[in-house]
Design an enzyme around this catalytic site. Structure first.
Site, PDB file in Angstrom:
ATOM      1  N   ASP A   1       1.881   6.535   5.462  1.00  0.00           N
ATOM      2  CA  ASP A   1       0.870   5.599   4.954  1.00  0.00           C
ATOM      3  C   ASP A   1       1.298   4.933   3.645  1.00  0.00           C
ATOM      4  O   ASP A   1       0.558   4.163   3.051  1.00  0.00           O
ATOM      5  CB  ASP A   1      -0.462   6.341   4.787  1.00  0.00           C
ATOM      6  CG  ASP A   1      -1.662   5.431   5.000  1.00  0.00           C
ATOM      7  OD1 ASP A   1      -1.494   4.382   5.648  1.00  0.00           O
ATOM      8  OD2 ASP A   1      -2.750   5.762   4.502  1.00  0.00           O
TER       9      ASP A   1
ATOM     10  N   ARG B   1      -7.473  -0.451   1.346  1.00  0.00           N
ATOM     11  CA  ARG B   1      -8.027  -1.707   0.813  1.00  0.00           C
ATOM     12  C   ARG B   1      -8.463  -1.550  -0.634  1.00  0.00           C
ATOM     13  O   ARG B   1      -8.440  -2.507  -1.404  1.00  0.00           O
ATOM     14  CB  ARG B   1      -9.165  -2.183   1.733  1.00  0.00           C
ATOM     15  CG  ARG B   1     -10.297  -1.209   1.851  1.00  0.00           C
ATOM     16  CD  ARG B   1     -11.197  -1.479   3.054  1.00  0.00           C
ATOM     17  NE  ARG B   1     -10.605  -1.033   4.318  1.00  0.00           N
ATOM     18  CZ  ARG B   1     -11.185  -1.173   5.502  1.00  0.00           C
ATOM     19  NH1 ARG B   1     -12.361  -1.771   5.602  1.00  0.00           N
ATOM     20  NH2 ARG B   1     -10.588  -0.744   6.598  1.00  0.00           N
TER      21      ARG B   1
ATOM     22  N   LYS C   1      -9.811  13.138   8.181  1.00  0.00           N
ATOM     23  CA  LYS C   1      -9.262  12.751   9.479  1.00  0.00           C
ATOM     24  C   LYS C   1      -9.203  13.975  10.389  1.00  0.00           C
ATOM     25  O   LYS C   1      -9.080  15.100   9.896  1.00  0.00           O
ATOM     26  CB  LYS C   1      -7.825  12.238   9.295  1.00  0.00           C
ATOM     27  CG  LYS C   1      -7.731  10.840   8.748  1.00  0.00           C
ATOM     28  CD  LYS C   1      -6.289  10.357   8.762  1.00  0.00           C
ATOM     29  CE  LYS C   1      -6.176   8.965   8.204  1.00  0.00           C
ATOM     30  NZ  LYS C   1      -6.867   7.936   9.003  1.00  0.00           N
TER      31      LYS C   1
ATOM     32  N   ASP D   1     -11.898   7.213   3.960  1.00  0.00           N
ATOM     33  CA  ASP D   1     -10.673   7.003   4.736  1.00  0.00           C
ATOM     34  C   ASP D   1     -10.278   5.518   4.790  1.00  0.00           C
ATOM     35  O   ASP D   1      -9.169   5.192   5.192  1.00  0.00           O
ATOM     36  CB  ASP D   1     -10.877   7.554   6.155  1.00  0.00           C
ATOM     37  CG  ASP D   1      -9.565   7.740   6.891  1.00  0.00           C
ATOM     38  OD1 ASP D   1      -8.497   7.673   6.231  1.00  0.00           O
ATOM     39  OD2 ASP D   1      -9.598   7.949   8.123  1.00  0.00           O
TER      40      ASP D   1
ATOM     41  N   ASP E   1      -2.390  10.390   3.584  1.00  0.00           N
ATOM     42  CA  ASP E   1      -3.783  10.009   3.787  1.00  0.00           C
ATOM     43  C   ASP E   1      -4.500  11.069   4.616  1.00  0.00           C
ATOM     44  O   ASP E   1      -4.426  11.074   5.841  1.00  0.00           O
ATOM     45  CB  ASP E   1      -3.837   8.637   4.490  1.00  0.00           C
ATOM     46  CG  ASP E   1      -5.263   8.139   4.688  1.00  0.00           C
ATOM     47  OD1 ASP E   1      -6.200   8.757   4.133  1.00  0.00           O
ATOM     48  OD2 ASP E   1      -5.440   7.119   5.385  1.00  0.00           O
TER      49      ASP E   1
ATOM     50  N   GLU F   1      -9.220   3.680   2.505  1.00  0.00           N
ATOM     51  CA  GLU F   1      -8.781   3.743   1.110  1.00  0.00           C
ATOM     52  C   GLU F   1      -7.722   2.693   0.771  1.00  0.00           C
ATOM     53  O   GLU F   1      -7.604   2.279  -0.377  1.00  0.00           O
ATOM     54  CB  GLU F   1      -8.240   5.148   0.800  1.00  0.00           C
ATOM     55  CG  GLU F   1      -6.764   5.421   1.184  1.00  0.00           C
ATOM     56  CD  GLU F   1      -6.484   5.320   2.663  1.00  0.00           C
ATOM     57  OE1 GLU F   1      -7.436   5.415   3.459  1.00  0.00           O
ATOM     58  OE2 GLU F   1      -5.315   5.144   3.045  1.00  0.00           O
TER      59      GLU F   1
ATOM     60  N   LYS G   1       0.865  -1.191   0.000  1.00  0.00           N
ATOM     61  CA  LYS G   1       0.000   0.000   0.000  1.00  0.00           C
ATOM     62  C   LYS G   1       0.892   1.229   0.000  1.00  0.00           C
ATOM     63  O   LYS G   1       1.730   1.392   0.889  1.00  0.00           O
ATOM     64  CB  LYS G   1      -0.893  -0.001   1.250  1.00  0.00           C
ATOM     65  CG  LYS G   1      -1.587   1.351   1.524  1.00  0.00           C
ATOM     66  CD  LYS G   1      -2.460   1.333   2.781  1.00  0.00           C
ATOM     67  CE  LYS G   1      -3.002   2.718   3.116  1.00  0.00           C
ATOM     68  NZ  LYS G   1      -3.816   2.779   4.348  1.00  0.00           N
TER      69      LYS G   1
HETATM   70  N1  BES Z   1      -3.939   4.805   7.036  1.00  0.00           N
HETATM   71  C1  BES Z   1      -5.015   4.527   7.891  1.00  0.00           C
HETATM   72  C2  BES Z   1      -4.659   3.541   8.999  1.00  0.00           C
HETATM   73  C3  BES Z   1      -3.613   4.005   9.989  1.00  0.00           C
HETATM   74  C4  BES Z   1      -3.994   4.561  11.198  1.00  0.00           C
HETATM   75  C5  BES Z   1      -2.281   3.820   9.738  1.00  0.00           C
HETATM   76  C6  BES Z   1      -3.042   4.962  12.103  1.00  0.00           C
HETATM   77  C7  BES Z   1      -1.324   4.213  10.657  1.00  0.00           C
HETATM   78  C8  BES Z   1      -1.697   4.782  11.835  1.00  0.00           C
HETATM   79  C9  BES Z   1      -6.185   3.922   7.099  1.00  0.00           C
HETATM   80  O1  BES Z   1      -6.282   4.344   5.779  1.00  0.00           O
HETATM   81  C10 BES Z   1      -7.440   4.365   7.785  1.00  0.00           C
HETATM   82  O2  BES Z   1      -7.672   5.533   7.852  1.00  0.00           O
HETATM   83  N2  BES Z   1      -8.186   3.397   8.300  1.00  0.00           N
HETATM   84  C11 BES Z   1      -9.376   3.680   9.010  1.00  0.00           C
HETATM   85  C12 BES Z   1     -10.415   2.671   8.596  1.00  0.00           C
HETATM   86  C13 BES Z   1     -11.820   2.991   9.047  1.00  0.00           C
HETATM   87  C14 BES Z   1     -12.328   4.214   8.321  1.00  0.00           C
HETATM   88  C15 BES Z   1     -12.690   1.809   8.754  1.00  0.00           C
HETATM   89  C16 BES Z   1      -9.078   3.540  10.506  1.00  0.00           C
HETATM   90  O3  BES Z   1      -8.281   2.687  10.879  1.00  0.00           O
HETATM   91  O4  BES Z   1      -9.611   4.335  11.272  1.00  0.00           O
HETATM   92 ZN    ZN Z   2      -4.485   4.916   4.862  1.00  0.00          ZN
HETATM   93 ZN    ZN Z   3      -7.372   6.168   5.540  1.00  0.00          ZN
END
Ligand code: BES
Ligand code: ZN
Ligand code: ZN
Length: 500
Positions: free
Chosen positions: A287, A350, A276, A346, A269, A348, A264
């Site tokens: 990210d 996946r 966020k 967010d 992000d 994204e 990825k």
């Molecule tokens: N890049 C983030 C995950 C992340 C969080 C990486 C903290 C490193 C540190 C990912 O894209 C994301 O935002 N995931 C969300 C998913 C949710 C919206 C289902 C999350 O983990 O909150």
């Molecule tokens: Zn992300």
């Molecule tokens: Zn994200």
């Protein structure tokens, strides 16, 4: 830092590092000293209280200033606890600690005398290699953007050993790991206004000099192929999305099915329209950690001319806001043909991996496929920064990965996949939605989502959100980008997939 090997005994202007056992008996070089020095040193190190206790399970140390009869400036005597049982990781950690002590005392000329540290678990040549690896890994620095550079004398570390020819040969392998880790850390540490998707792709392209074949697909090509999931994520950004494919053909049989790594690469992000919170958002420059590991790993494999066919594929996008950005509730069609309702922009990673995974399988029919992603915040809640999450449809591959991680100190913890979790992703208006309704096991459902894009091939997904960046220095990584995954996967390849 400049590391050299030689078989000189002592050198003027240098300090030395020697070792003794738990009972303060000198080993290796220390035993070969002339009687006078030996007695002098032995007397000094006899009492336990003279050692600085480091609260380490590995060692204590003592410093002897201007050791009698020796040409060395200072002598550091390390008392090793149970060195006969030291593992690969123990040697890396010892190297890392050695580096921090050398730095603390501002030593810039050091000779290490490792002879005699013989463990029953690691060959002597490898243990010196791992010690050096730890030493170099922990001395990583990134100061490109400071305009006032500290003027530091270049550190010189020499290894004196009777096995010096064999050690220097082995060091090429270690250098290859270092090169890969350094590249990964650089890519992750670079600020996101510089390290955009095209710039990451350019870095991957530079591996061509090592004999890697690199192909870059831009937005036009991806549109033609129908990669709607990946493209949807990048459509709010001014930087062009990219899919980069790296091919390393090192196996004697050029047609042998490859092992594939998919990363990825979200260069930043913001969360997109599902924005966020501003607090901590700066962390989202890492990210793209999964893609950086894949690029660094391919560099390592190519640098050491690994006898394996390996593919690295990275999906590179910036997840930004703006008038062109996708909306929560948009429906996109993935490269696999399956449609996805994007309920949260967010989630994204996946979407990017969905298309990258499908492309990799379709083009290369790999023997196994392993993806790495800073995929979910939930994995940090579950495992913190100690373990990365492992999800897999194969017990065999899981065991191989876990064992490799254990050796390298990059630990994995397997979490379950299950049809009931999978059903939580069904959508009323498309084949699936990219998040589940309500609270749930976020890391597992993210992995379930990925599995919908895995087509009957042994697959593993590593959620490295908690391990990609460290806020405190670790034994073999300073604060910042760790490159978690490079050593692990390099070990996996050499232990299980390389035809010698
Ligand atoms: N890049 C983030 C995950 C992340 C969080 C990486 C903290 C490193 C540190 C990912 O894209 C994301 O935002 N995931 C969300 C998913 C949710 C919206 C289902 C999350 O983990 O909150
Ligand atoms: Zn992300
Ligand atoms: Zn994200």
């Amino acid at each position: 830092m400049d590391i050299q090997f030689n078989n000189l005994r002592q050198e003027k202007g240098y300090s030395g590092v020697i070792f003794c056992d738990q009972n303060c008996r000198l080993i290796g070089f220390g035993r070969k000293l002339d009687q006078l020095s030996k007695k002098h040193i032995s007397d000094l190190i006899k009492g336990d209280e003279s050692f600085q206790s480091r609260n380490s399970k590995h060692y204590d140390y003592i410093i002897i200033h201007q050791p009698e009869n020796l040409k060395l400036k200072k002598l550091y005597v390390f008392k090793l606890k149970k060195y006969k049982e030291f593992s690969t990781r123990d040697f890396q950690i010892l190297g890392g600690h050695l580096q921090s002590i050398i730095s603390f005392y501002k030593e810039d000329r050091i000779i290490v005398y490792p002879d005699g540290i013989i463990s029953s678990k690691v060959s002597f040549v490898n243990s010196v290699g791992e010690l050096l690896l730890g030493l170099k890994l922990s001395s990583y620095e990134f100061n490109k953007y400071h305009t006032k550079k500290e003027i530091k004398k270049k550190k010189k570390v020499k290894i004196h050993s009777s096995q010096y020819t064999r050690i220097s040969k082995n060091i090429e392998k270690i250098e290859a790991v270092l090169e890969g880790v350094r590249l990964t850390r650089d890519l992750v540490t670079e600020p996101p206004n510089f390290m955009t998707p095209p710039k990451i792709a350019e870095n991957a392209k530079s591996l061509e000099t090592l004999g890697v074949k690199v192909k870059i697909l831009g937005e036009k090509e991806m549109k033609k192929l129908g990669m709607g999931a990946l493209l949807g994520v990048g459509q709010g950004s001014i930087h062009e999305s990219q899919l980069v494919i790296m091919e390393w053909t090192g196996s004697r049989n050029k047609k042998k099915k490859p092992i594939a790594f998919v990363g990825k690469g979200v260069s930043f992000d913001t969360g997109g329209v599902s924005l966020k919170p501003s607090n901590g958002m700066e962390e989202m420059k890492y990210d793209m950690g999964g893609s950086a590991v894949v690029i660094g790993l391919i560099k390592t494999l190519a640098s050491r001319k690994a006898k394996v066919n390996a593919i690295g594929v990275v999906g590179l996008v910036e997840n930004h806001i703006g008038s062109k950005a996708q909306r929560p509730s948009d429906v996109v069609k993935s490269y696999s043909g399956q449609t996805i309702e994007v309920l949260n922009t967010d989630a994204e990673g996946r979407l990017v991996l969905a298309d990258a995974l499908w492309y990799t399988q379709e083009q290369y029919r790999p023997e196994v496929i392993i993806d790495l992603a800073t995929l979910t915040g939930a994995i940090i809640v579950a495992l913190g920064d100690e373990y990365a999450g492992l999800f897999s449809n194969s017990d065999k591959l899981s065991k191989q990965l876990t064992a490799s991680g254990e050796i390298e100190g990059e630990k994995l913890w397997r979490l379950p996949l299950n049809d009931r979790y999978d059903k939580m992703l069904n959508s009323s208006i498309a084949d699936m939605q990219n998040i589940t309704n309500g609270r749930g096991p976020g890391s597992i459902t993210a992995a379930q989502f990925l599995q919908r894009f895995v087509n009957k091939v042994p697959w593993a997904h590593l959620d490295i959100a908690g391990t990609t960046w460290t806020k405190k220095p670790l034994p073999t990584s300073p604060k910042g980008a760790t490159a978690f995954g490079v050593k692990l996967l390099n070990r996996l390849v050499s232990k299980y997939y390389e035809g010698k």
